[in-house]
Design a protein around this motif. Sequence first.
Motif, PDB file in Angstrom:
ATOM      1  N   GLN A  77       0.826  -1.212   0.000  1.00  0.00           N
ATOM      2  CA  GLN A  77       0.000   0.000   0.000  1.00  0.00           C
ATOM      3  C   GLN A  77       0.859   1.260   0.000  1.00  0.00           C
ATOM      4  OE1 GLN A  77      -2.372  -1.034   3.471  1.00  0.00           O
ATOM      5  NE2 GLN A  77      -4.199  -1.284   2.184  1.00  0.00           N
ATOM      6  N   ALA A  78       1.951   1.230   0.766  1.00  0.00           N
ATOM      7  CA  ALA A  78       2.839   2.395   0.809  1.00  0.00           C
ATOM      8  C   ALA A  78       3.460   2.655  -0.567  1.00  0.00           C
ATOM      9  CB  ALA A  78       3.929   2.184   1.853  1.00  0.00           C
ATOM     10  N   ASP A  79       3.879   1.584  -1.231  1.00  0.00           N
ATOM     11  CA  ASP A  79       4.436   1.742  -2.571  1.00  0.00           C
ATOM     12  C   ASP A  79       3.382   2.283  -3.535  1.00  0.00           C
ATOM     13  OD1 ASP A  79       6.917   0.842  -1.807  1.00  0.00           O
ATOM     14  OD2 ASP A  79       6.587  -1.229  -2.458  1.00  0.00           O
ATOM     15  N   ALA A  80       2.135   1.813  -3.397  1.00  0.00           N
ATOM     16  CA  ALA A  80       1.052   2.263  -4.279  1.00  0.00           C
ATOM     17  C   ALA A  80       0.788   3.753  -4.097  1.00  0.00           C
ATOM     18  CB  ALA A  80      -0.219   1.459  -3.999  1.00  0.00           C
ATOM     19  N   VAL A  81       0.816   4.217  -2.868  1.00  0.00           N
ATOM     20  CA  VAL A  81       0.615   5.644  -2.597  1.00  0.00           C
ATOM     21  C   VAL A  81       1.764   6.454  -3.187  1.00  0.00           C
ATOM     22  CG1 VAL A  81       0.506   7.387  -0.787  1.00  0.00           C
ATOM     23  CG2 VAL A  81      -0.786   5.262  -0.534  1.00  0.00           C
ATOM     24  N   ARG A  82       2.974   5.976  -2.987  1.00  0.00           N
ATOM     25  CA  ARG A  82       4.159   6.688  -3.490  1.00  0.00           C
ATOM     26  C   ARG A  82       4.140   6.806  -5.012  1.00  0.00           C
ATOM     27  NH1 ARG A  82       8.790   4.594  -5.307  1.00  0.00           N
ATOM     28  NH2 ARG A  82       8.261   2.529  -4.485  1.00  0.00           N
ATOM     29  N   LEU A  83       3.629   5.770  -5.687  1.00  0.00           N
ATOM     30  CA  LEU A  83       3.619   5.750  -7.148  1.00  0.00           C
ATOM     31  C   LEU A  83       2.357   6.368  -7.741  1.00  0.00           C
ATOM     32  CD1 LEU A  83       5.087   2.159  -7.624  1.00  0.00           C
ATOM     33  CD2 LEU A  83       6.255   4.331  -8.081  1.00  0.00           C
ATOM     34  N   GLY A  84       1.423   6.807  -6.884  1.00  0.00           N
ATOM     35  CA  GLY A  84       0.228   7.475  -7.374  1.00  0.00           C
ATOM     36  C   GLY A  84      -0.804   6.558  -7.999  1.00  0.00           C
ATOM     37  N   PHE A  85      -0.874   5.313  -7.544  1.00  0.00           N
ATOM     38  CA  PHE A  85      -1.857   4.377  -8.092  1.00  0.00           C
ATOM     39  C   PHE A  85      -3.270   4.778  -7.669  1.00  0.00           C
ATOM     40  CE2 PHE A  85       1.341   0.584  -8.107  1.00  0.00           C
ATOM     41  CZ  PHE A  85       2.032   1.197  -9.131  1.00  0.00           C
ATOM     42  N   GLN A  86      -4.245   4.409  -8.489  1.00  0.00           N
ATOM     43  CA  GLN A  86      -5.650   4.695  -8.200  1.00  0.00           C
ATOM     44  C   GLN A  86      -6.352   3.436  -7.700  1.00  0.00           C
ATOM     45  OE1 GLN A  86      -6.923   7.701  -8.298  1.00  0.00           O
ATOM     46  NE2 GLN A  86      -5.127   8.681  -9.207  1.00  0.00           N
ATOM     47  N   SER A  87      -7.293   3.624  -6.784  1.00  0.00           N
ATOM     48  CA  SER A  87      -8.030   2.483  -6.238  1.00  0.00           C
ATOM     49  C   SER A  87      -9.104   2.020  -7.218  1.00  0.00           C
ATOM     50  CB  SER A  87      -8.688   2.861  -4.913  1.00  0.00           C
ATOM     51  OG  SER A  87      -9.803   3.708  -5.139  1.00  0.00           O
ATOM     52  N   ALA A  88      -9.711   0.878  -6.903  1.00  0.00           N
ATOM     53  CA  ALA A  88     -10.784   0.345  -7.746  1.00  0.00           C
ATOM     54  C   ALA A  88     -11.968   1.301  -7.815  1.00  0.00           C
ATOM     55  CB  ALA A  88     -11.231  -1.012  -7.213  1.00  0.00           C
ATOM     56  N   LEU A  89     -12.157   2.123  -6.785  1.00  0.00           N
ATOM     57  CA  LEU A  89     -13.280   3.053  -6.770  1.00  0.00           C
ATOM     58  C   LEU A  89     -13.108   4.178  -7.789  1.00  0.00           C
ATOM     59  CD1 LEU A  89     -13.919   3.367  -2.919  1.00  0.00           C
ATOM     60  CD2 LEU A  89     -15.095   1.918  -4.577  1.00  0.00           C
ATOM     61  N   ALA A  90     -11.911   4.339  -8.303  1.00  0.00           N
ATOM     62  CA  ALA A  90     -11.670   5.389  -9.304  1.00  0.00           C
ATOM     63  C   ALA A  90     -12.102   4.965 -10.703  1.00  0.00           C
ATOM     64  CB  ALA A  90     -10.193   5.768  -9.316  1.00  0.00           C
ATOM     65  N   TRP A  91     -12.425   3.668 -10.864  1.00  0.00           N
ATOM     66  CA  TRP A  91     -12.769   3.150 -12.186  1.00  0.00           C
ATOM     67  C   TRP A  91     -14.068   2.374 -12.128  1.00  0.00           C
ATOM     68  CZ3 TRP A  91      -9.411   5.376 -15.243  1.00  0.00           C
ATOM     69  CH2 TRP A  91      -8.098   5.613 -14.801  1.00  0.00           C
ATOM     70  N   ASP A  92     -14.739   2.294 -13.250  1.00  0.00           N
ATOM     71  CA  ASP A  92     -15.838   1.350 -13.376  1.00  0.00           C
ATOM     72  C   ASP A  92     -15.599   0.501 -14.610  1.00  0.00           C
ATOM     73  OD1 ASP A  92     -17.990   4.083 -14.362  1.00  0.00           O
ATOM     74  OD2 ASP A  92     -16.841   2.754 -15.670  1.00  0.00           O
ATOM     75  N   ASP A  93     -16.445  -0.474 -14.813  1.00  0.00           N
ATOM     76  CA  ASP A  93     -16.223  -1.413 -15.915  1.00  0.00           C
ATOM     77  C   ASP A  93     -16.258  -0.737 -17.277  1.00  0.00           C
ATOM     78  OD1 ASP A  93     -15.941  -3.465 -14.138  1.00  0.00           O
ATOM     79  OD2 ASP A  93     -18.011  -4.150 -14.282  1.00  0.00           O
ATOM     80  N   ASP A  94     -16.889   0.429 -17.363  1.00  0.00           N
ATOM     81  CA  ASP A  94     -16.994   1.133 -18.635  1.00  0.00           C
ATOM     82  C   ASP A  94     -15.765   1.970 -18.958  1.00  0.00           C
ATOM     83  OD1 ASP A  94     -19.478   0.139 -19.212  1.00  0.00           O
ATOM     84  OD2 ASP A  94     -20.555   1.807 -18.292  1.00  0.00           O
ATOM     85  N   THR A  95     -14.899   2.206 -17.982  1.00  0.00           N
ATOM     86  CA  THR A  95     -13.783   3.115 -18.221  1.00  0.00           C
ATOM     87  C   THR A  95     -12.412   2.508 -17.967  1.00  0.00           C
ATOM     88  OG1 THR A  95     -13.872   3.975 -15.942  1.00  0.00           O
ATOM     89  CG2 THR A  95     -15.222   5.095 -17.612  1.00  0.00           C
TER      90      THR A  95
END
Length: 305
Positions: free
Chosen positions: A177-195
């Motif tokens: 999780q710390a690496d994901a935050v550092r790299l600016g990853f987006q959570s699943a809530l930022a996307w839906d199946d259409d995008t």
Amino acid sequence: MAVRSASARWQVRRRQLVAAGQWEPFVDAEPVREHLRMVNAAGMPYMAICERLGLAQNSSLQHLMWGRGKYGPGQHVRRETAELVLSYWPSLGDFPDGARIDATGTRRRVEALAVRGWPRHMMAEHVGVDESHFRKAVGRARVTARLARGVAAVYDAWWDQDPLEHGVSQHAASRVQADAVRLGFQSALAWDDDTIDDPAAVPLTDAAPAGYTEGEDVVARFLMGESVVLDRSGRREVISHLMQWTQLSLEEIADRLEMSPVAVSGTWERIKRRARDEGRKAPWRRVYVPLRDLNLNQDDMRSAA
């Protein structure tokens, strides 16, 4: 008898439309050819396209794309074939296992799982590939359809699951999780199946997207030529309208919206798929034939219908 009767009615209809100047069973082949090139460039082999659409590769596709012998590609194509091809964009399940497709959706799914705390070695294990190969593959511009489908299946199963309840240690999850935050990853809530698979899509965050034009009838104002900036919902409305009610090509629509033709085509396919999933009639690409010198009485109209 029924076949002869139907054939006779068709011939009557044909003669009436010819007399009215509306008999146009063929349309320009170039937009169809260009769409097929785009589908192929997305990773779909021509043979697989033919199988999905029920086209004969040695006749229909050969004539349309390359021609035969001294004859070049066909200049015209049957209207039914054009509508069939132009309405098609492959879904993830359509691609053969070895097809190399855009990796955007795969990478976003892996990153979203990392935000949740899932280590990549567990993703690789469930997909069925070596961890080092998995790490290299998801960092490339294209991945095999087999890998993309495997990652999508893992993502569907894990996106809302707590990794701590599936054998992941607190230390390992926190580090991921710390690496994901550092790299600016987006959570699943930022996307839906259409995008999530659309390279042109941007993640949804809690903050309102900046720069979009506010006010009423923004889409209508855009279509009327006013200089407004559309949000994602507005872009979908515009694409749906232009694809259904105009003869603009994918390239012309993409240019108007400052998108790529591939993104426009993908959005159009998602619009149709969502309509079908919701039990509504899917929109379709209309091809208009202008009424020219139409002078038929009621009986003629009834015969031509």
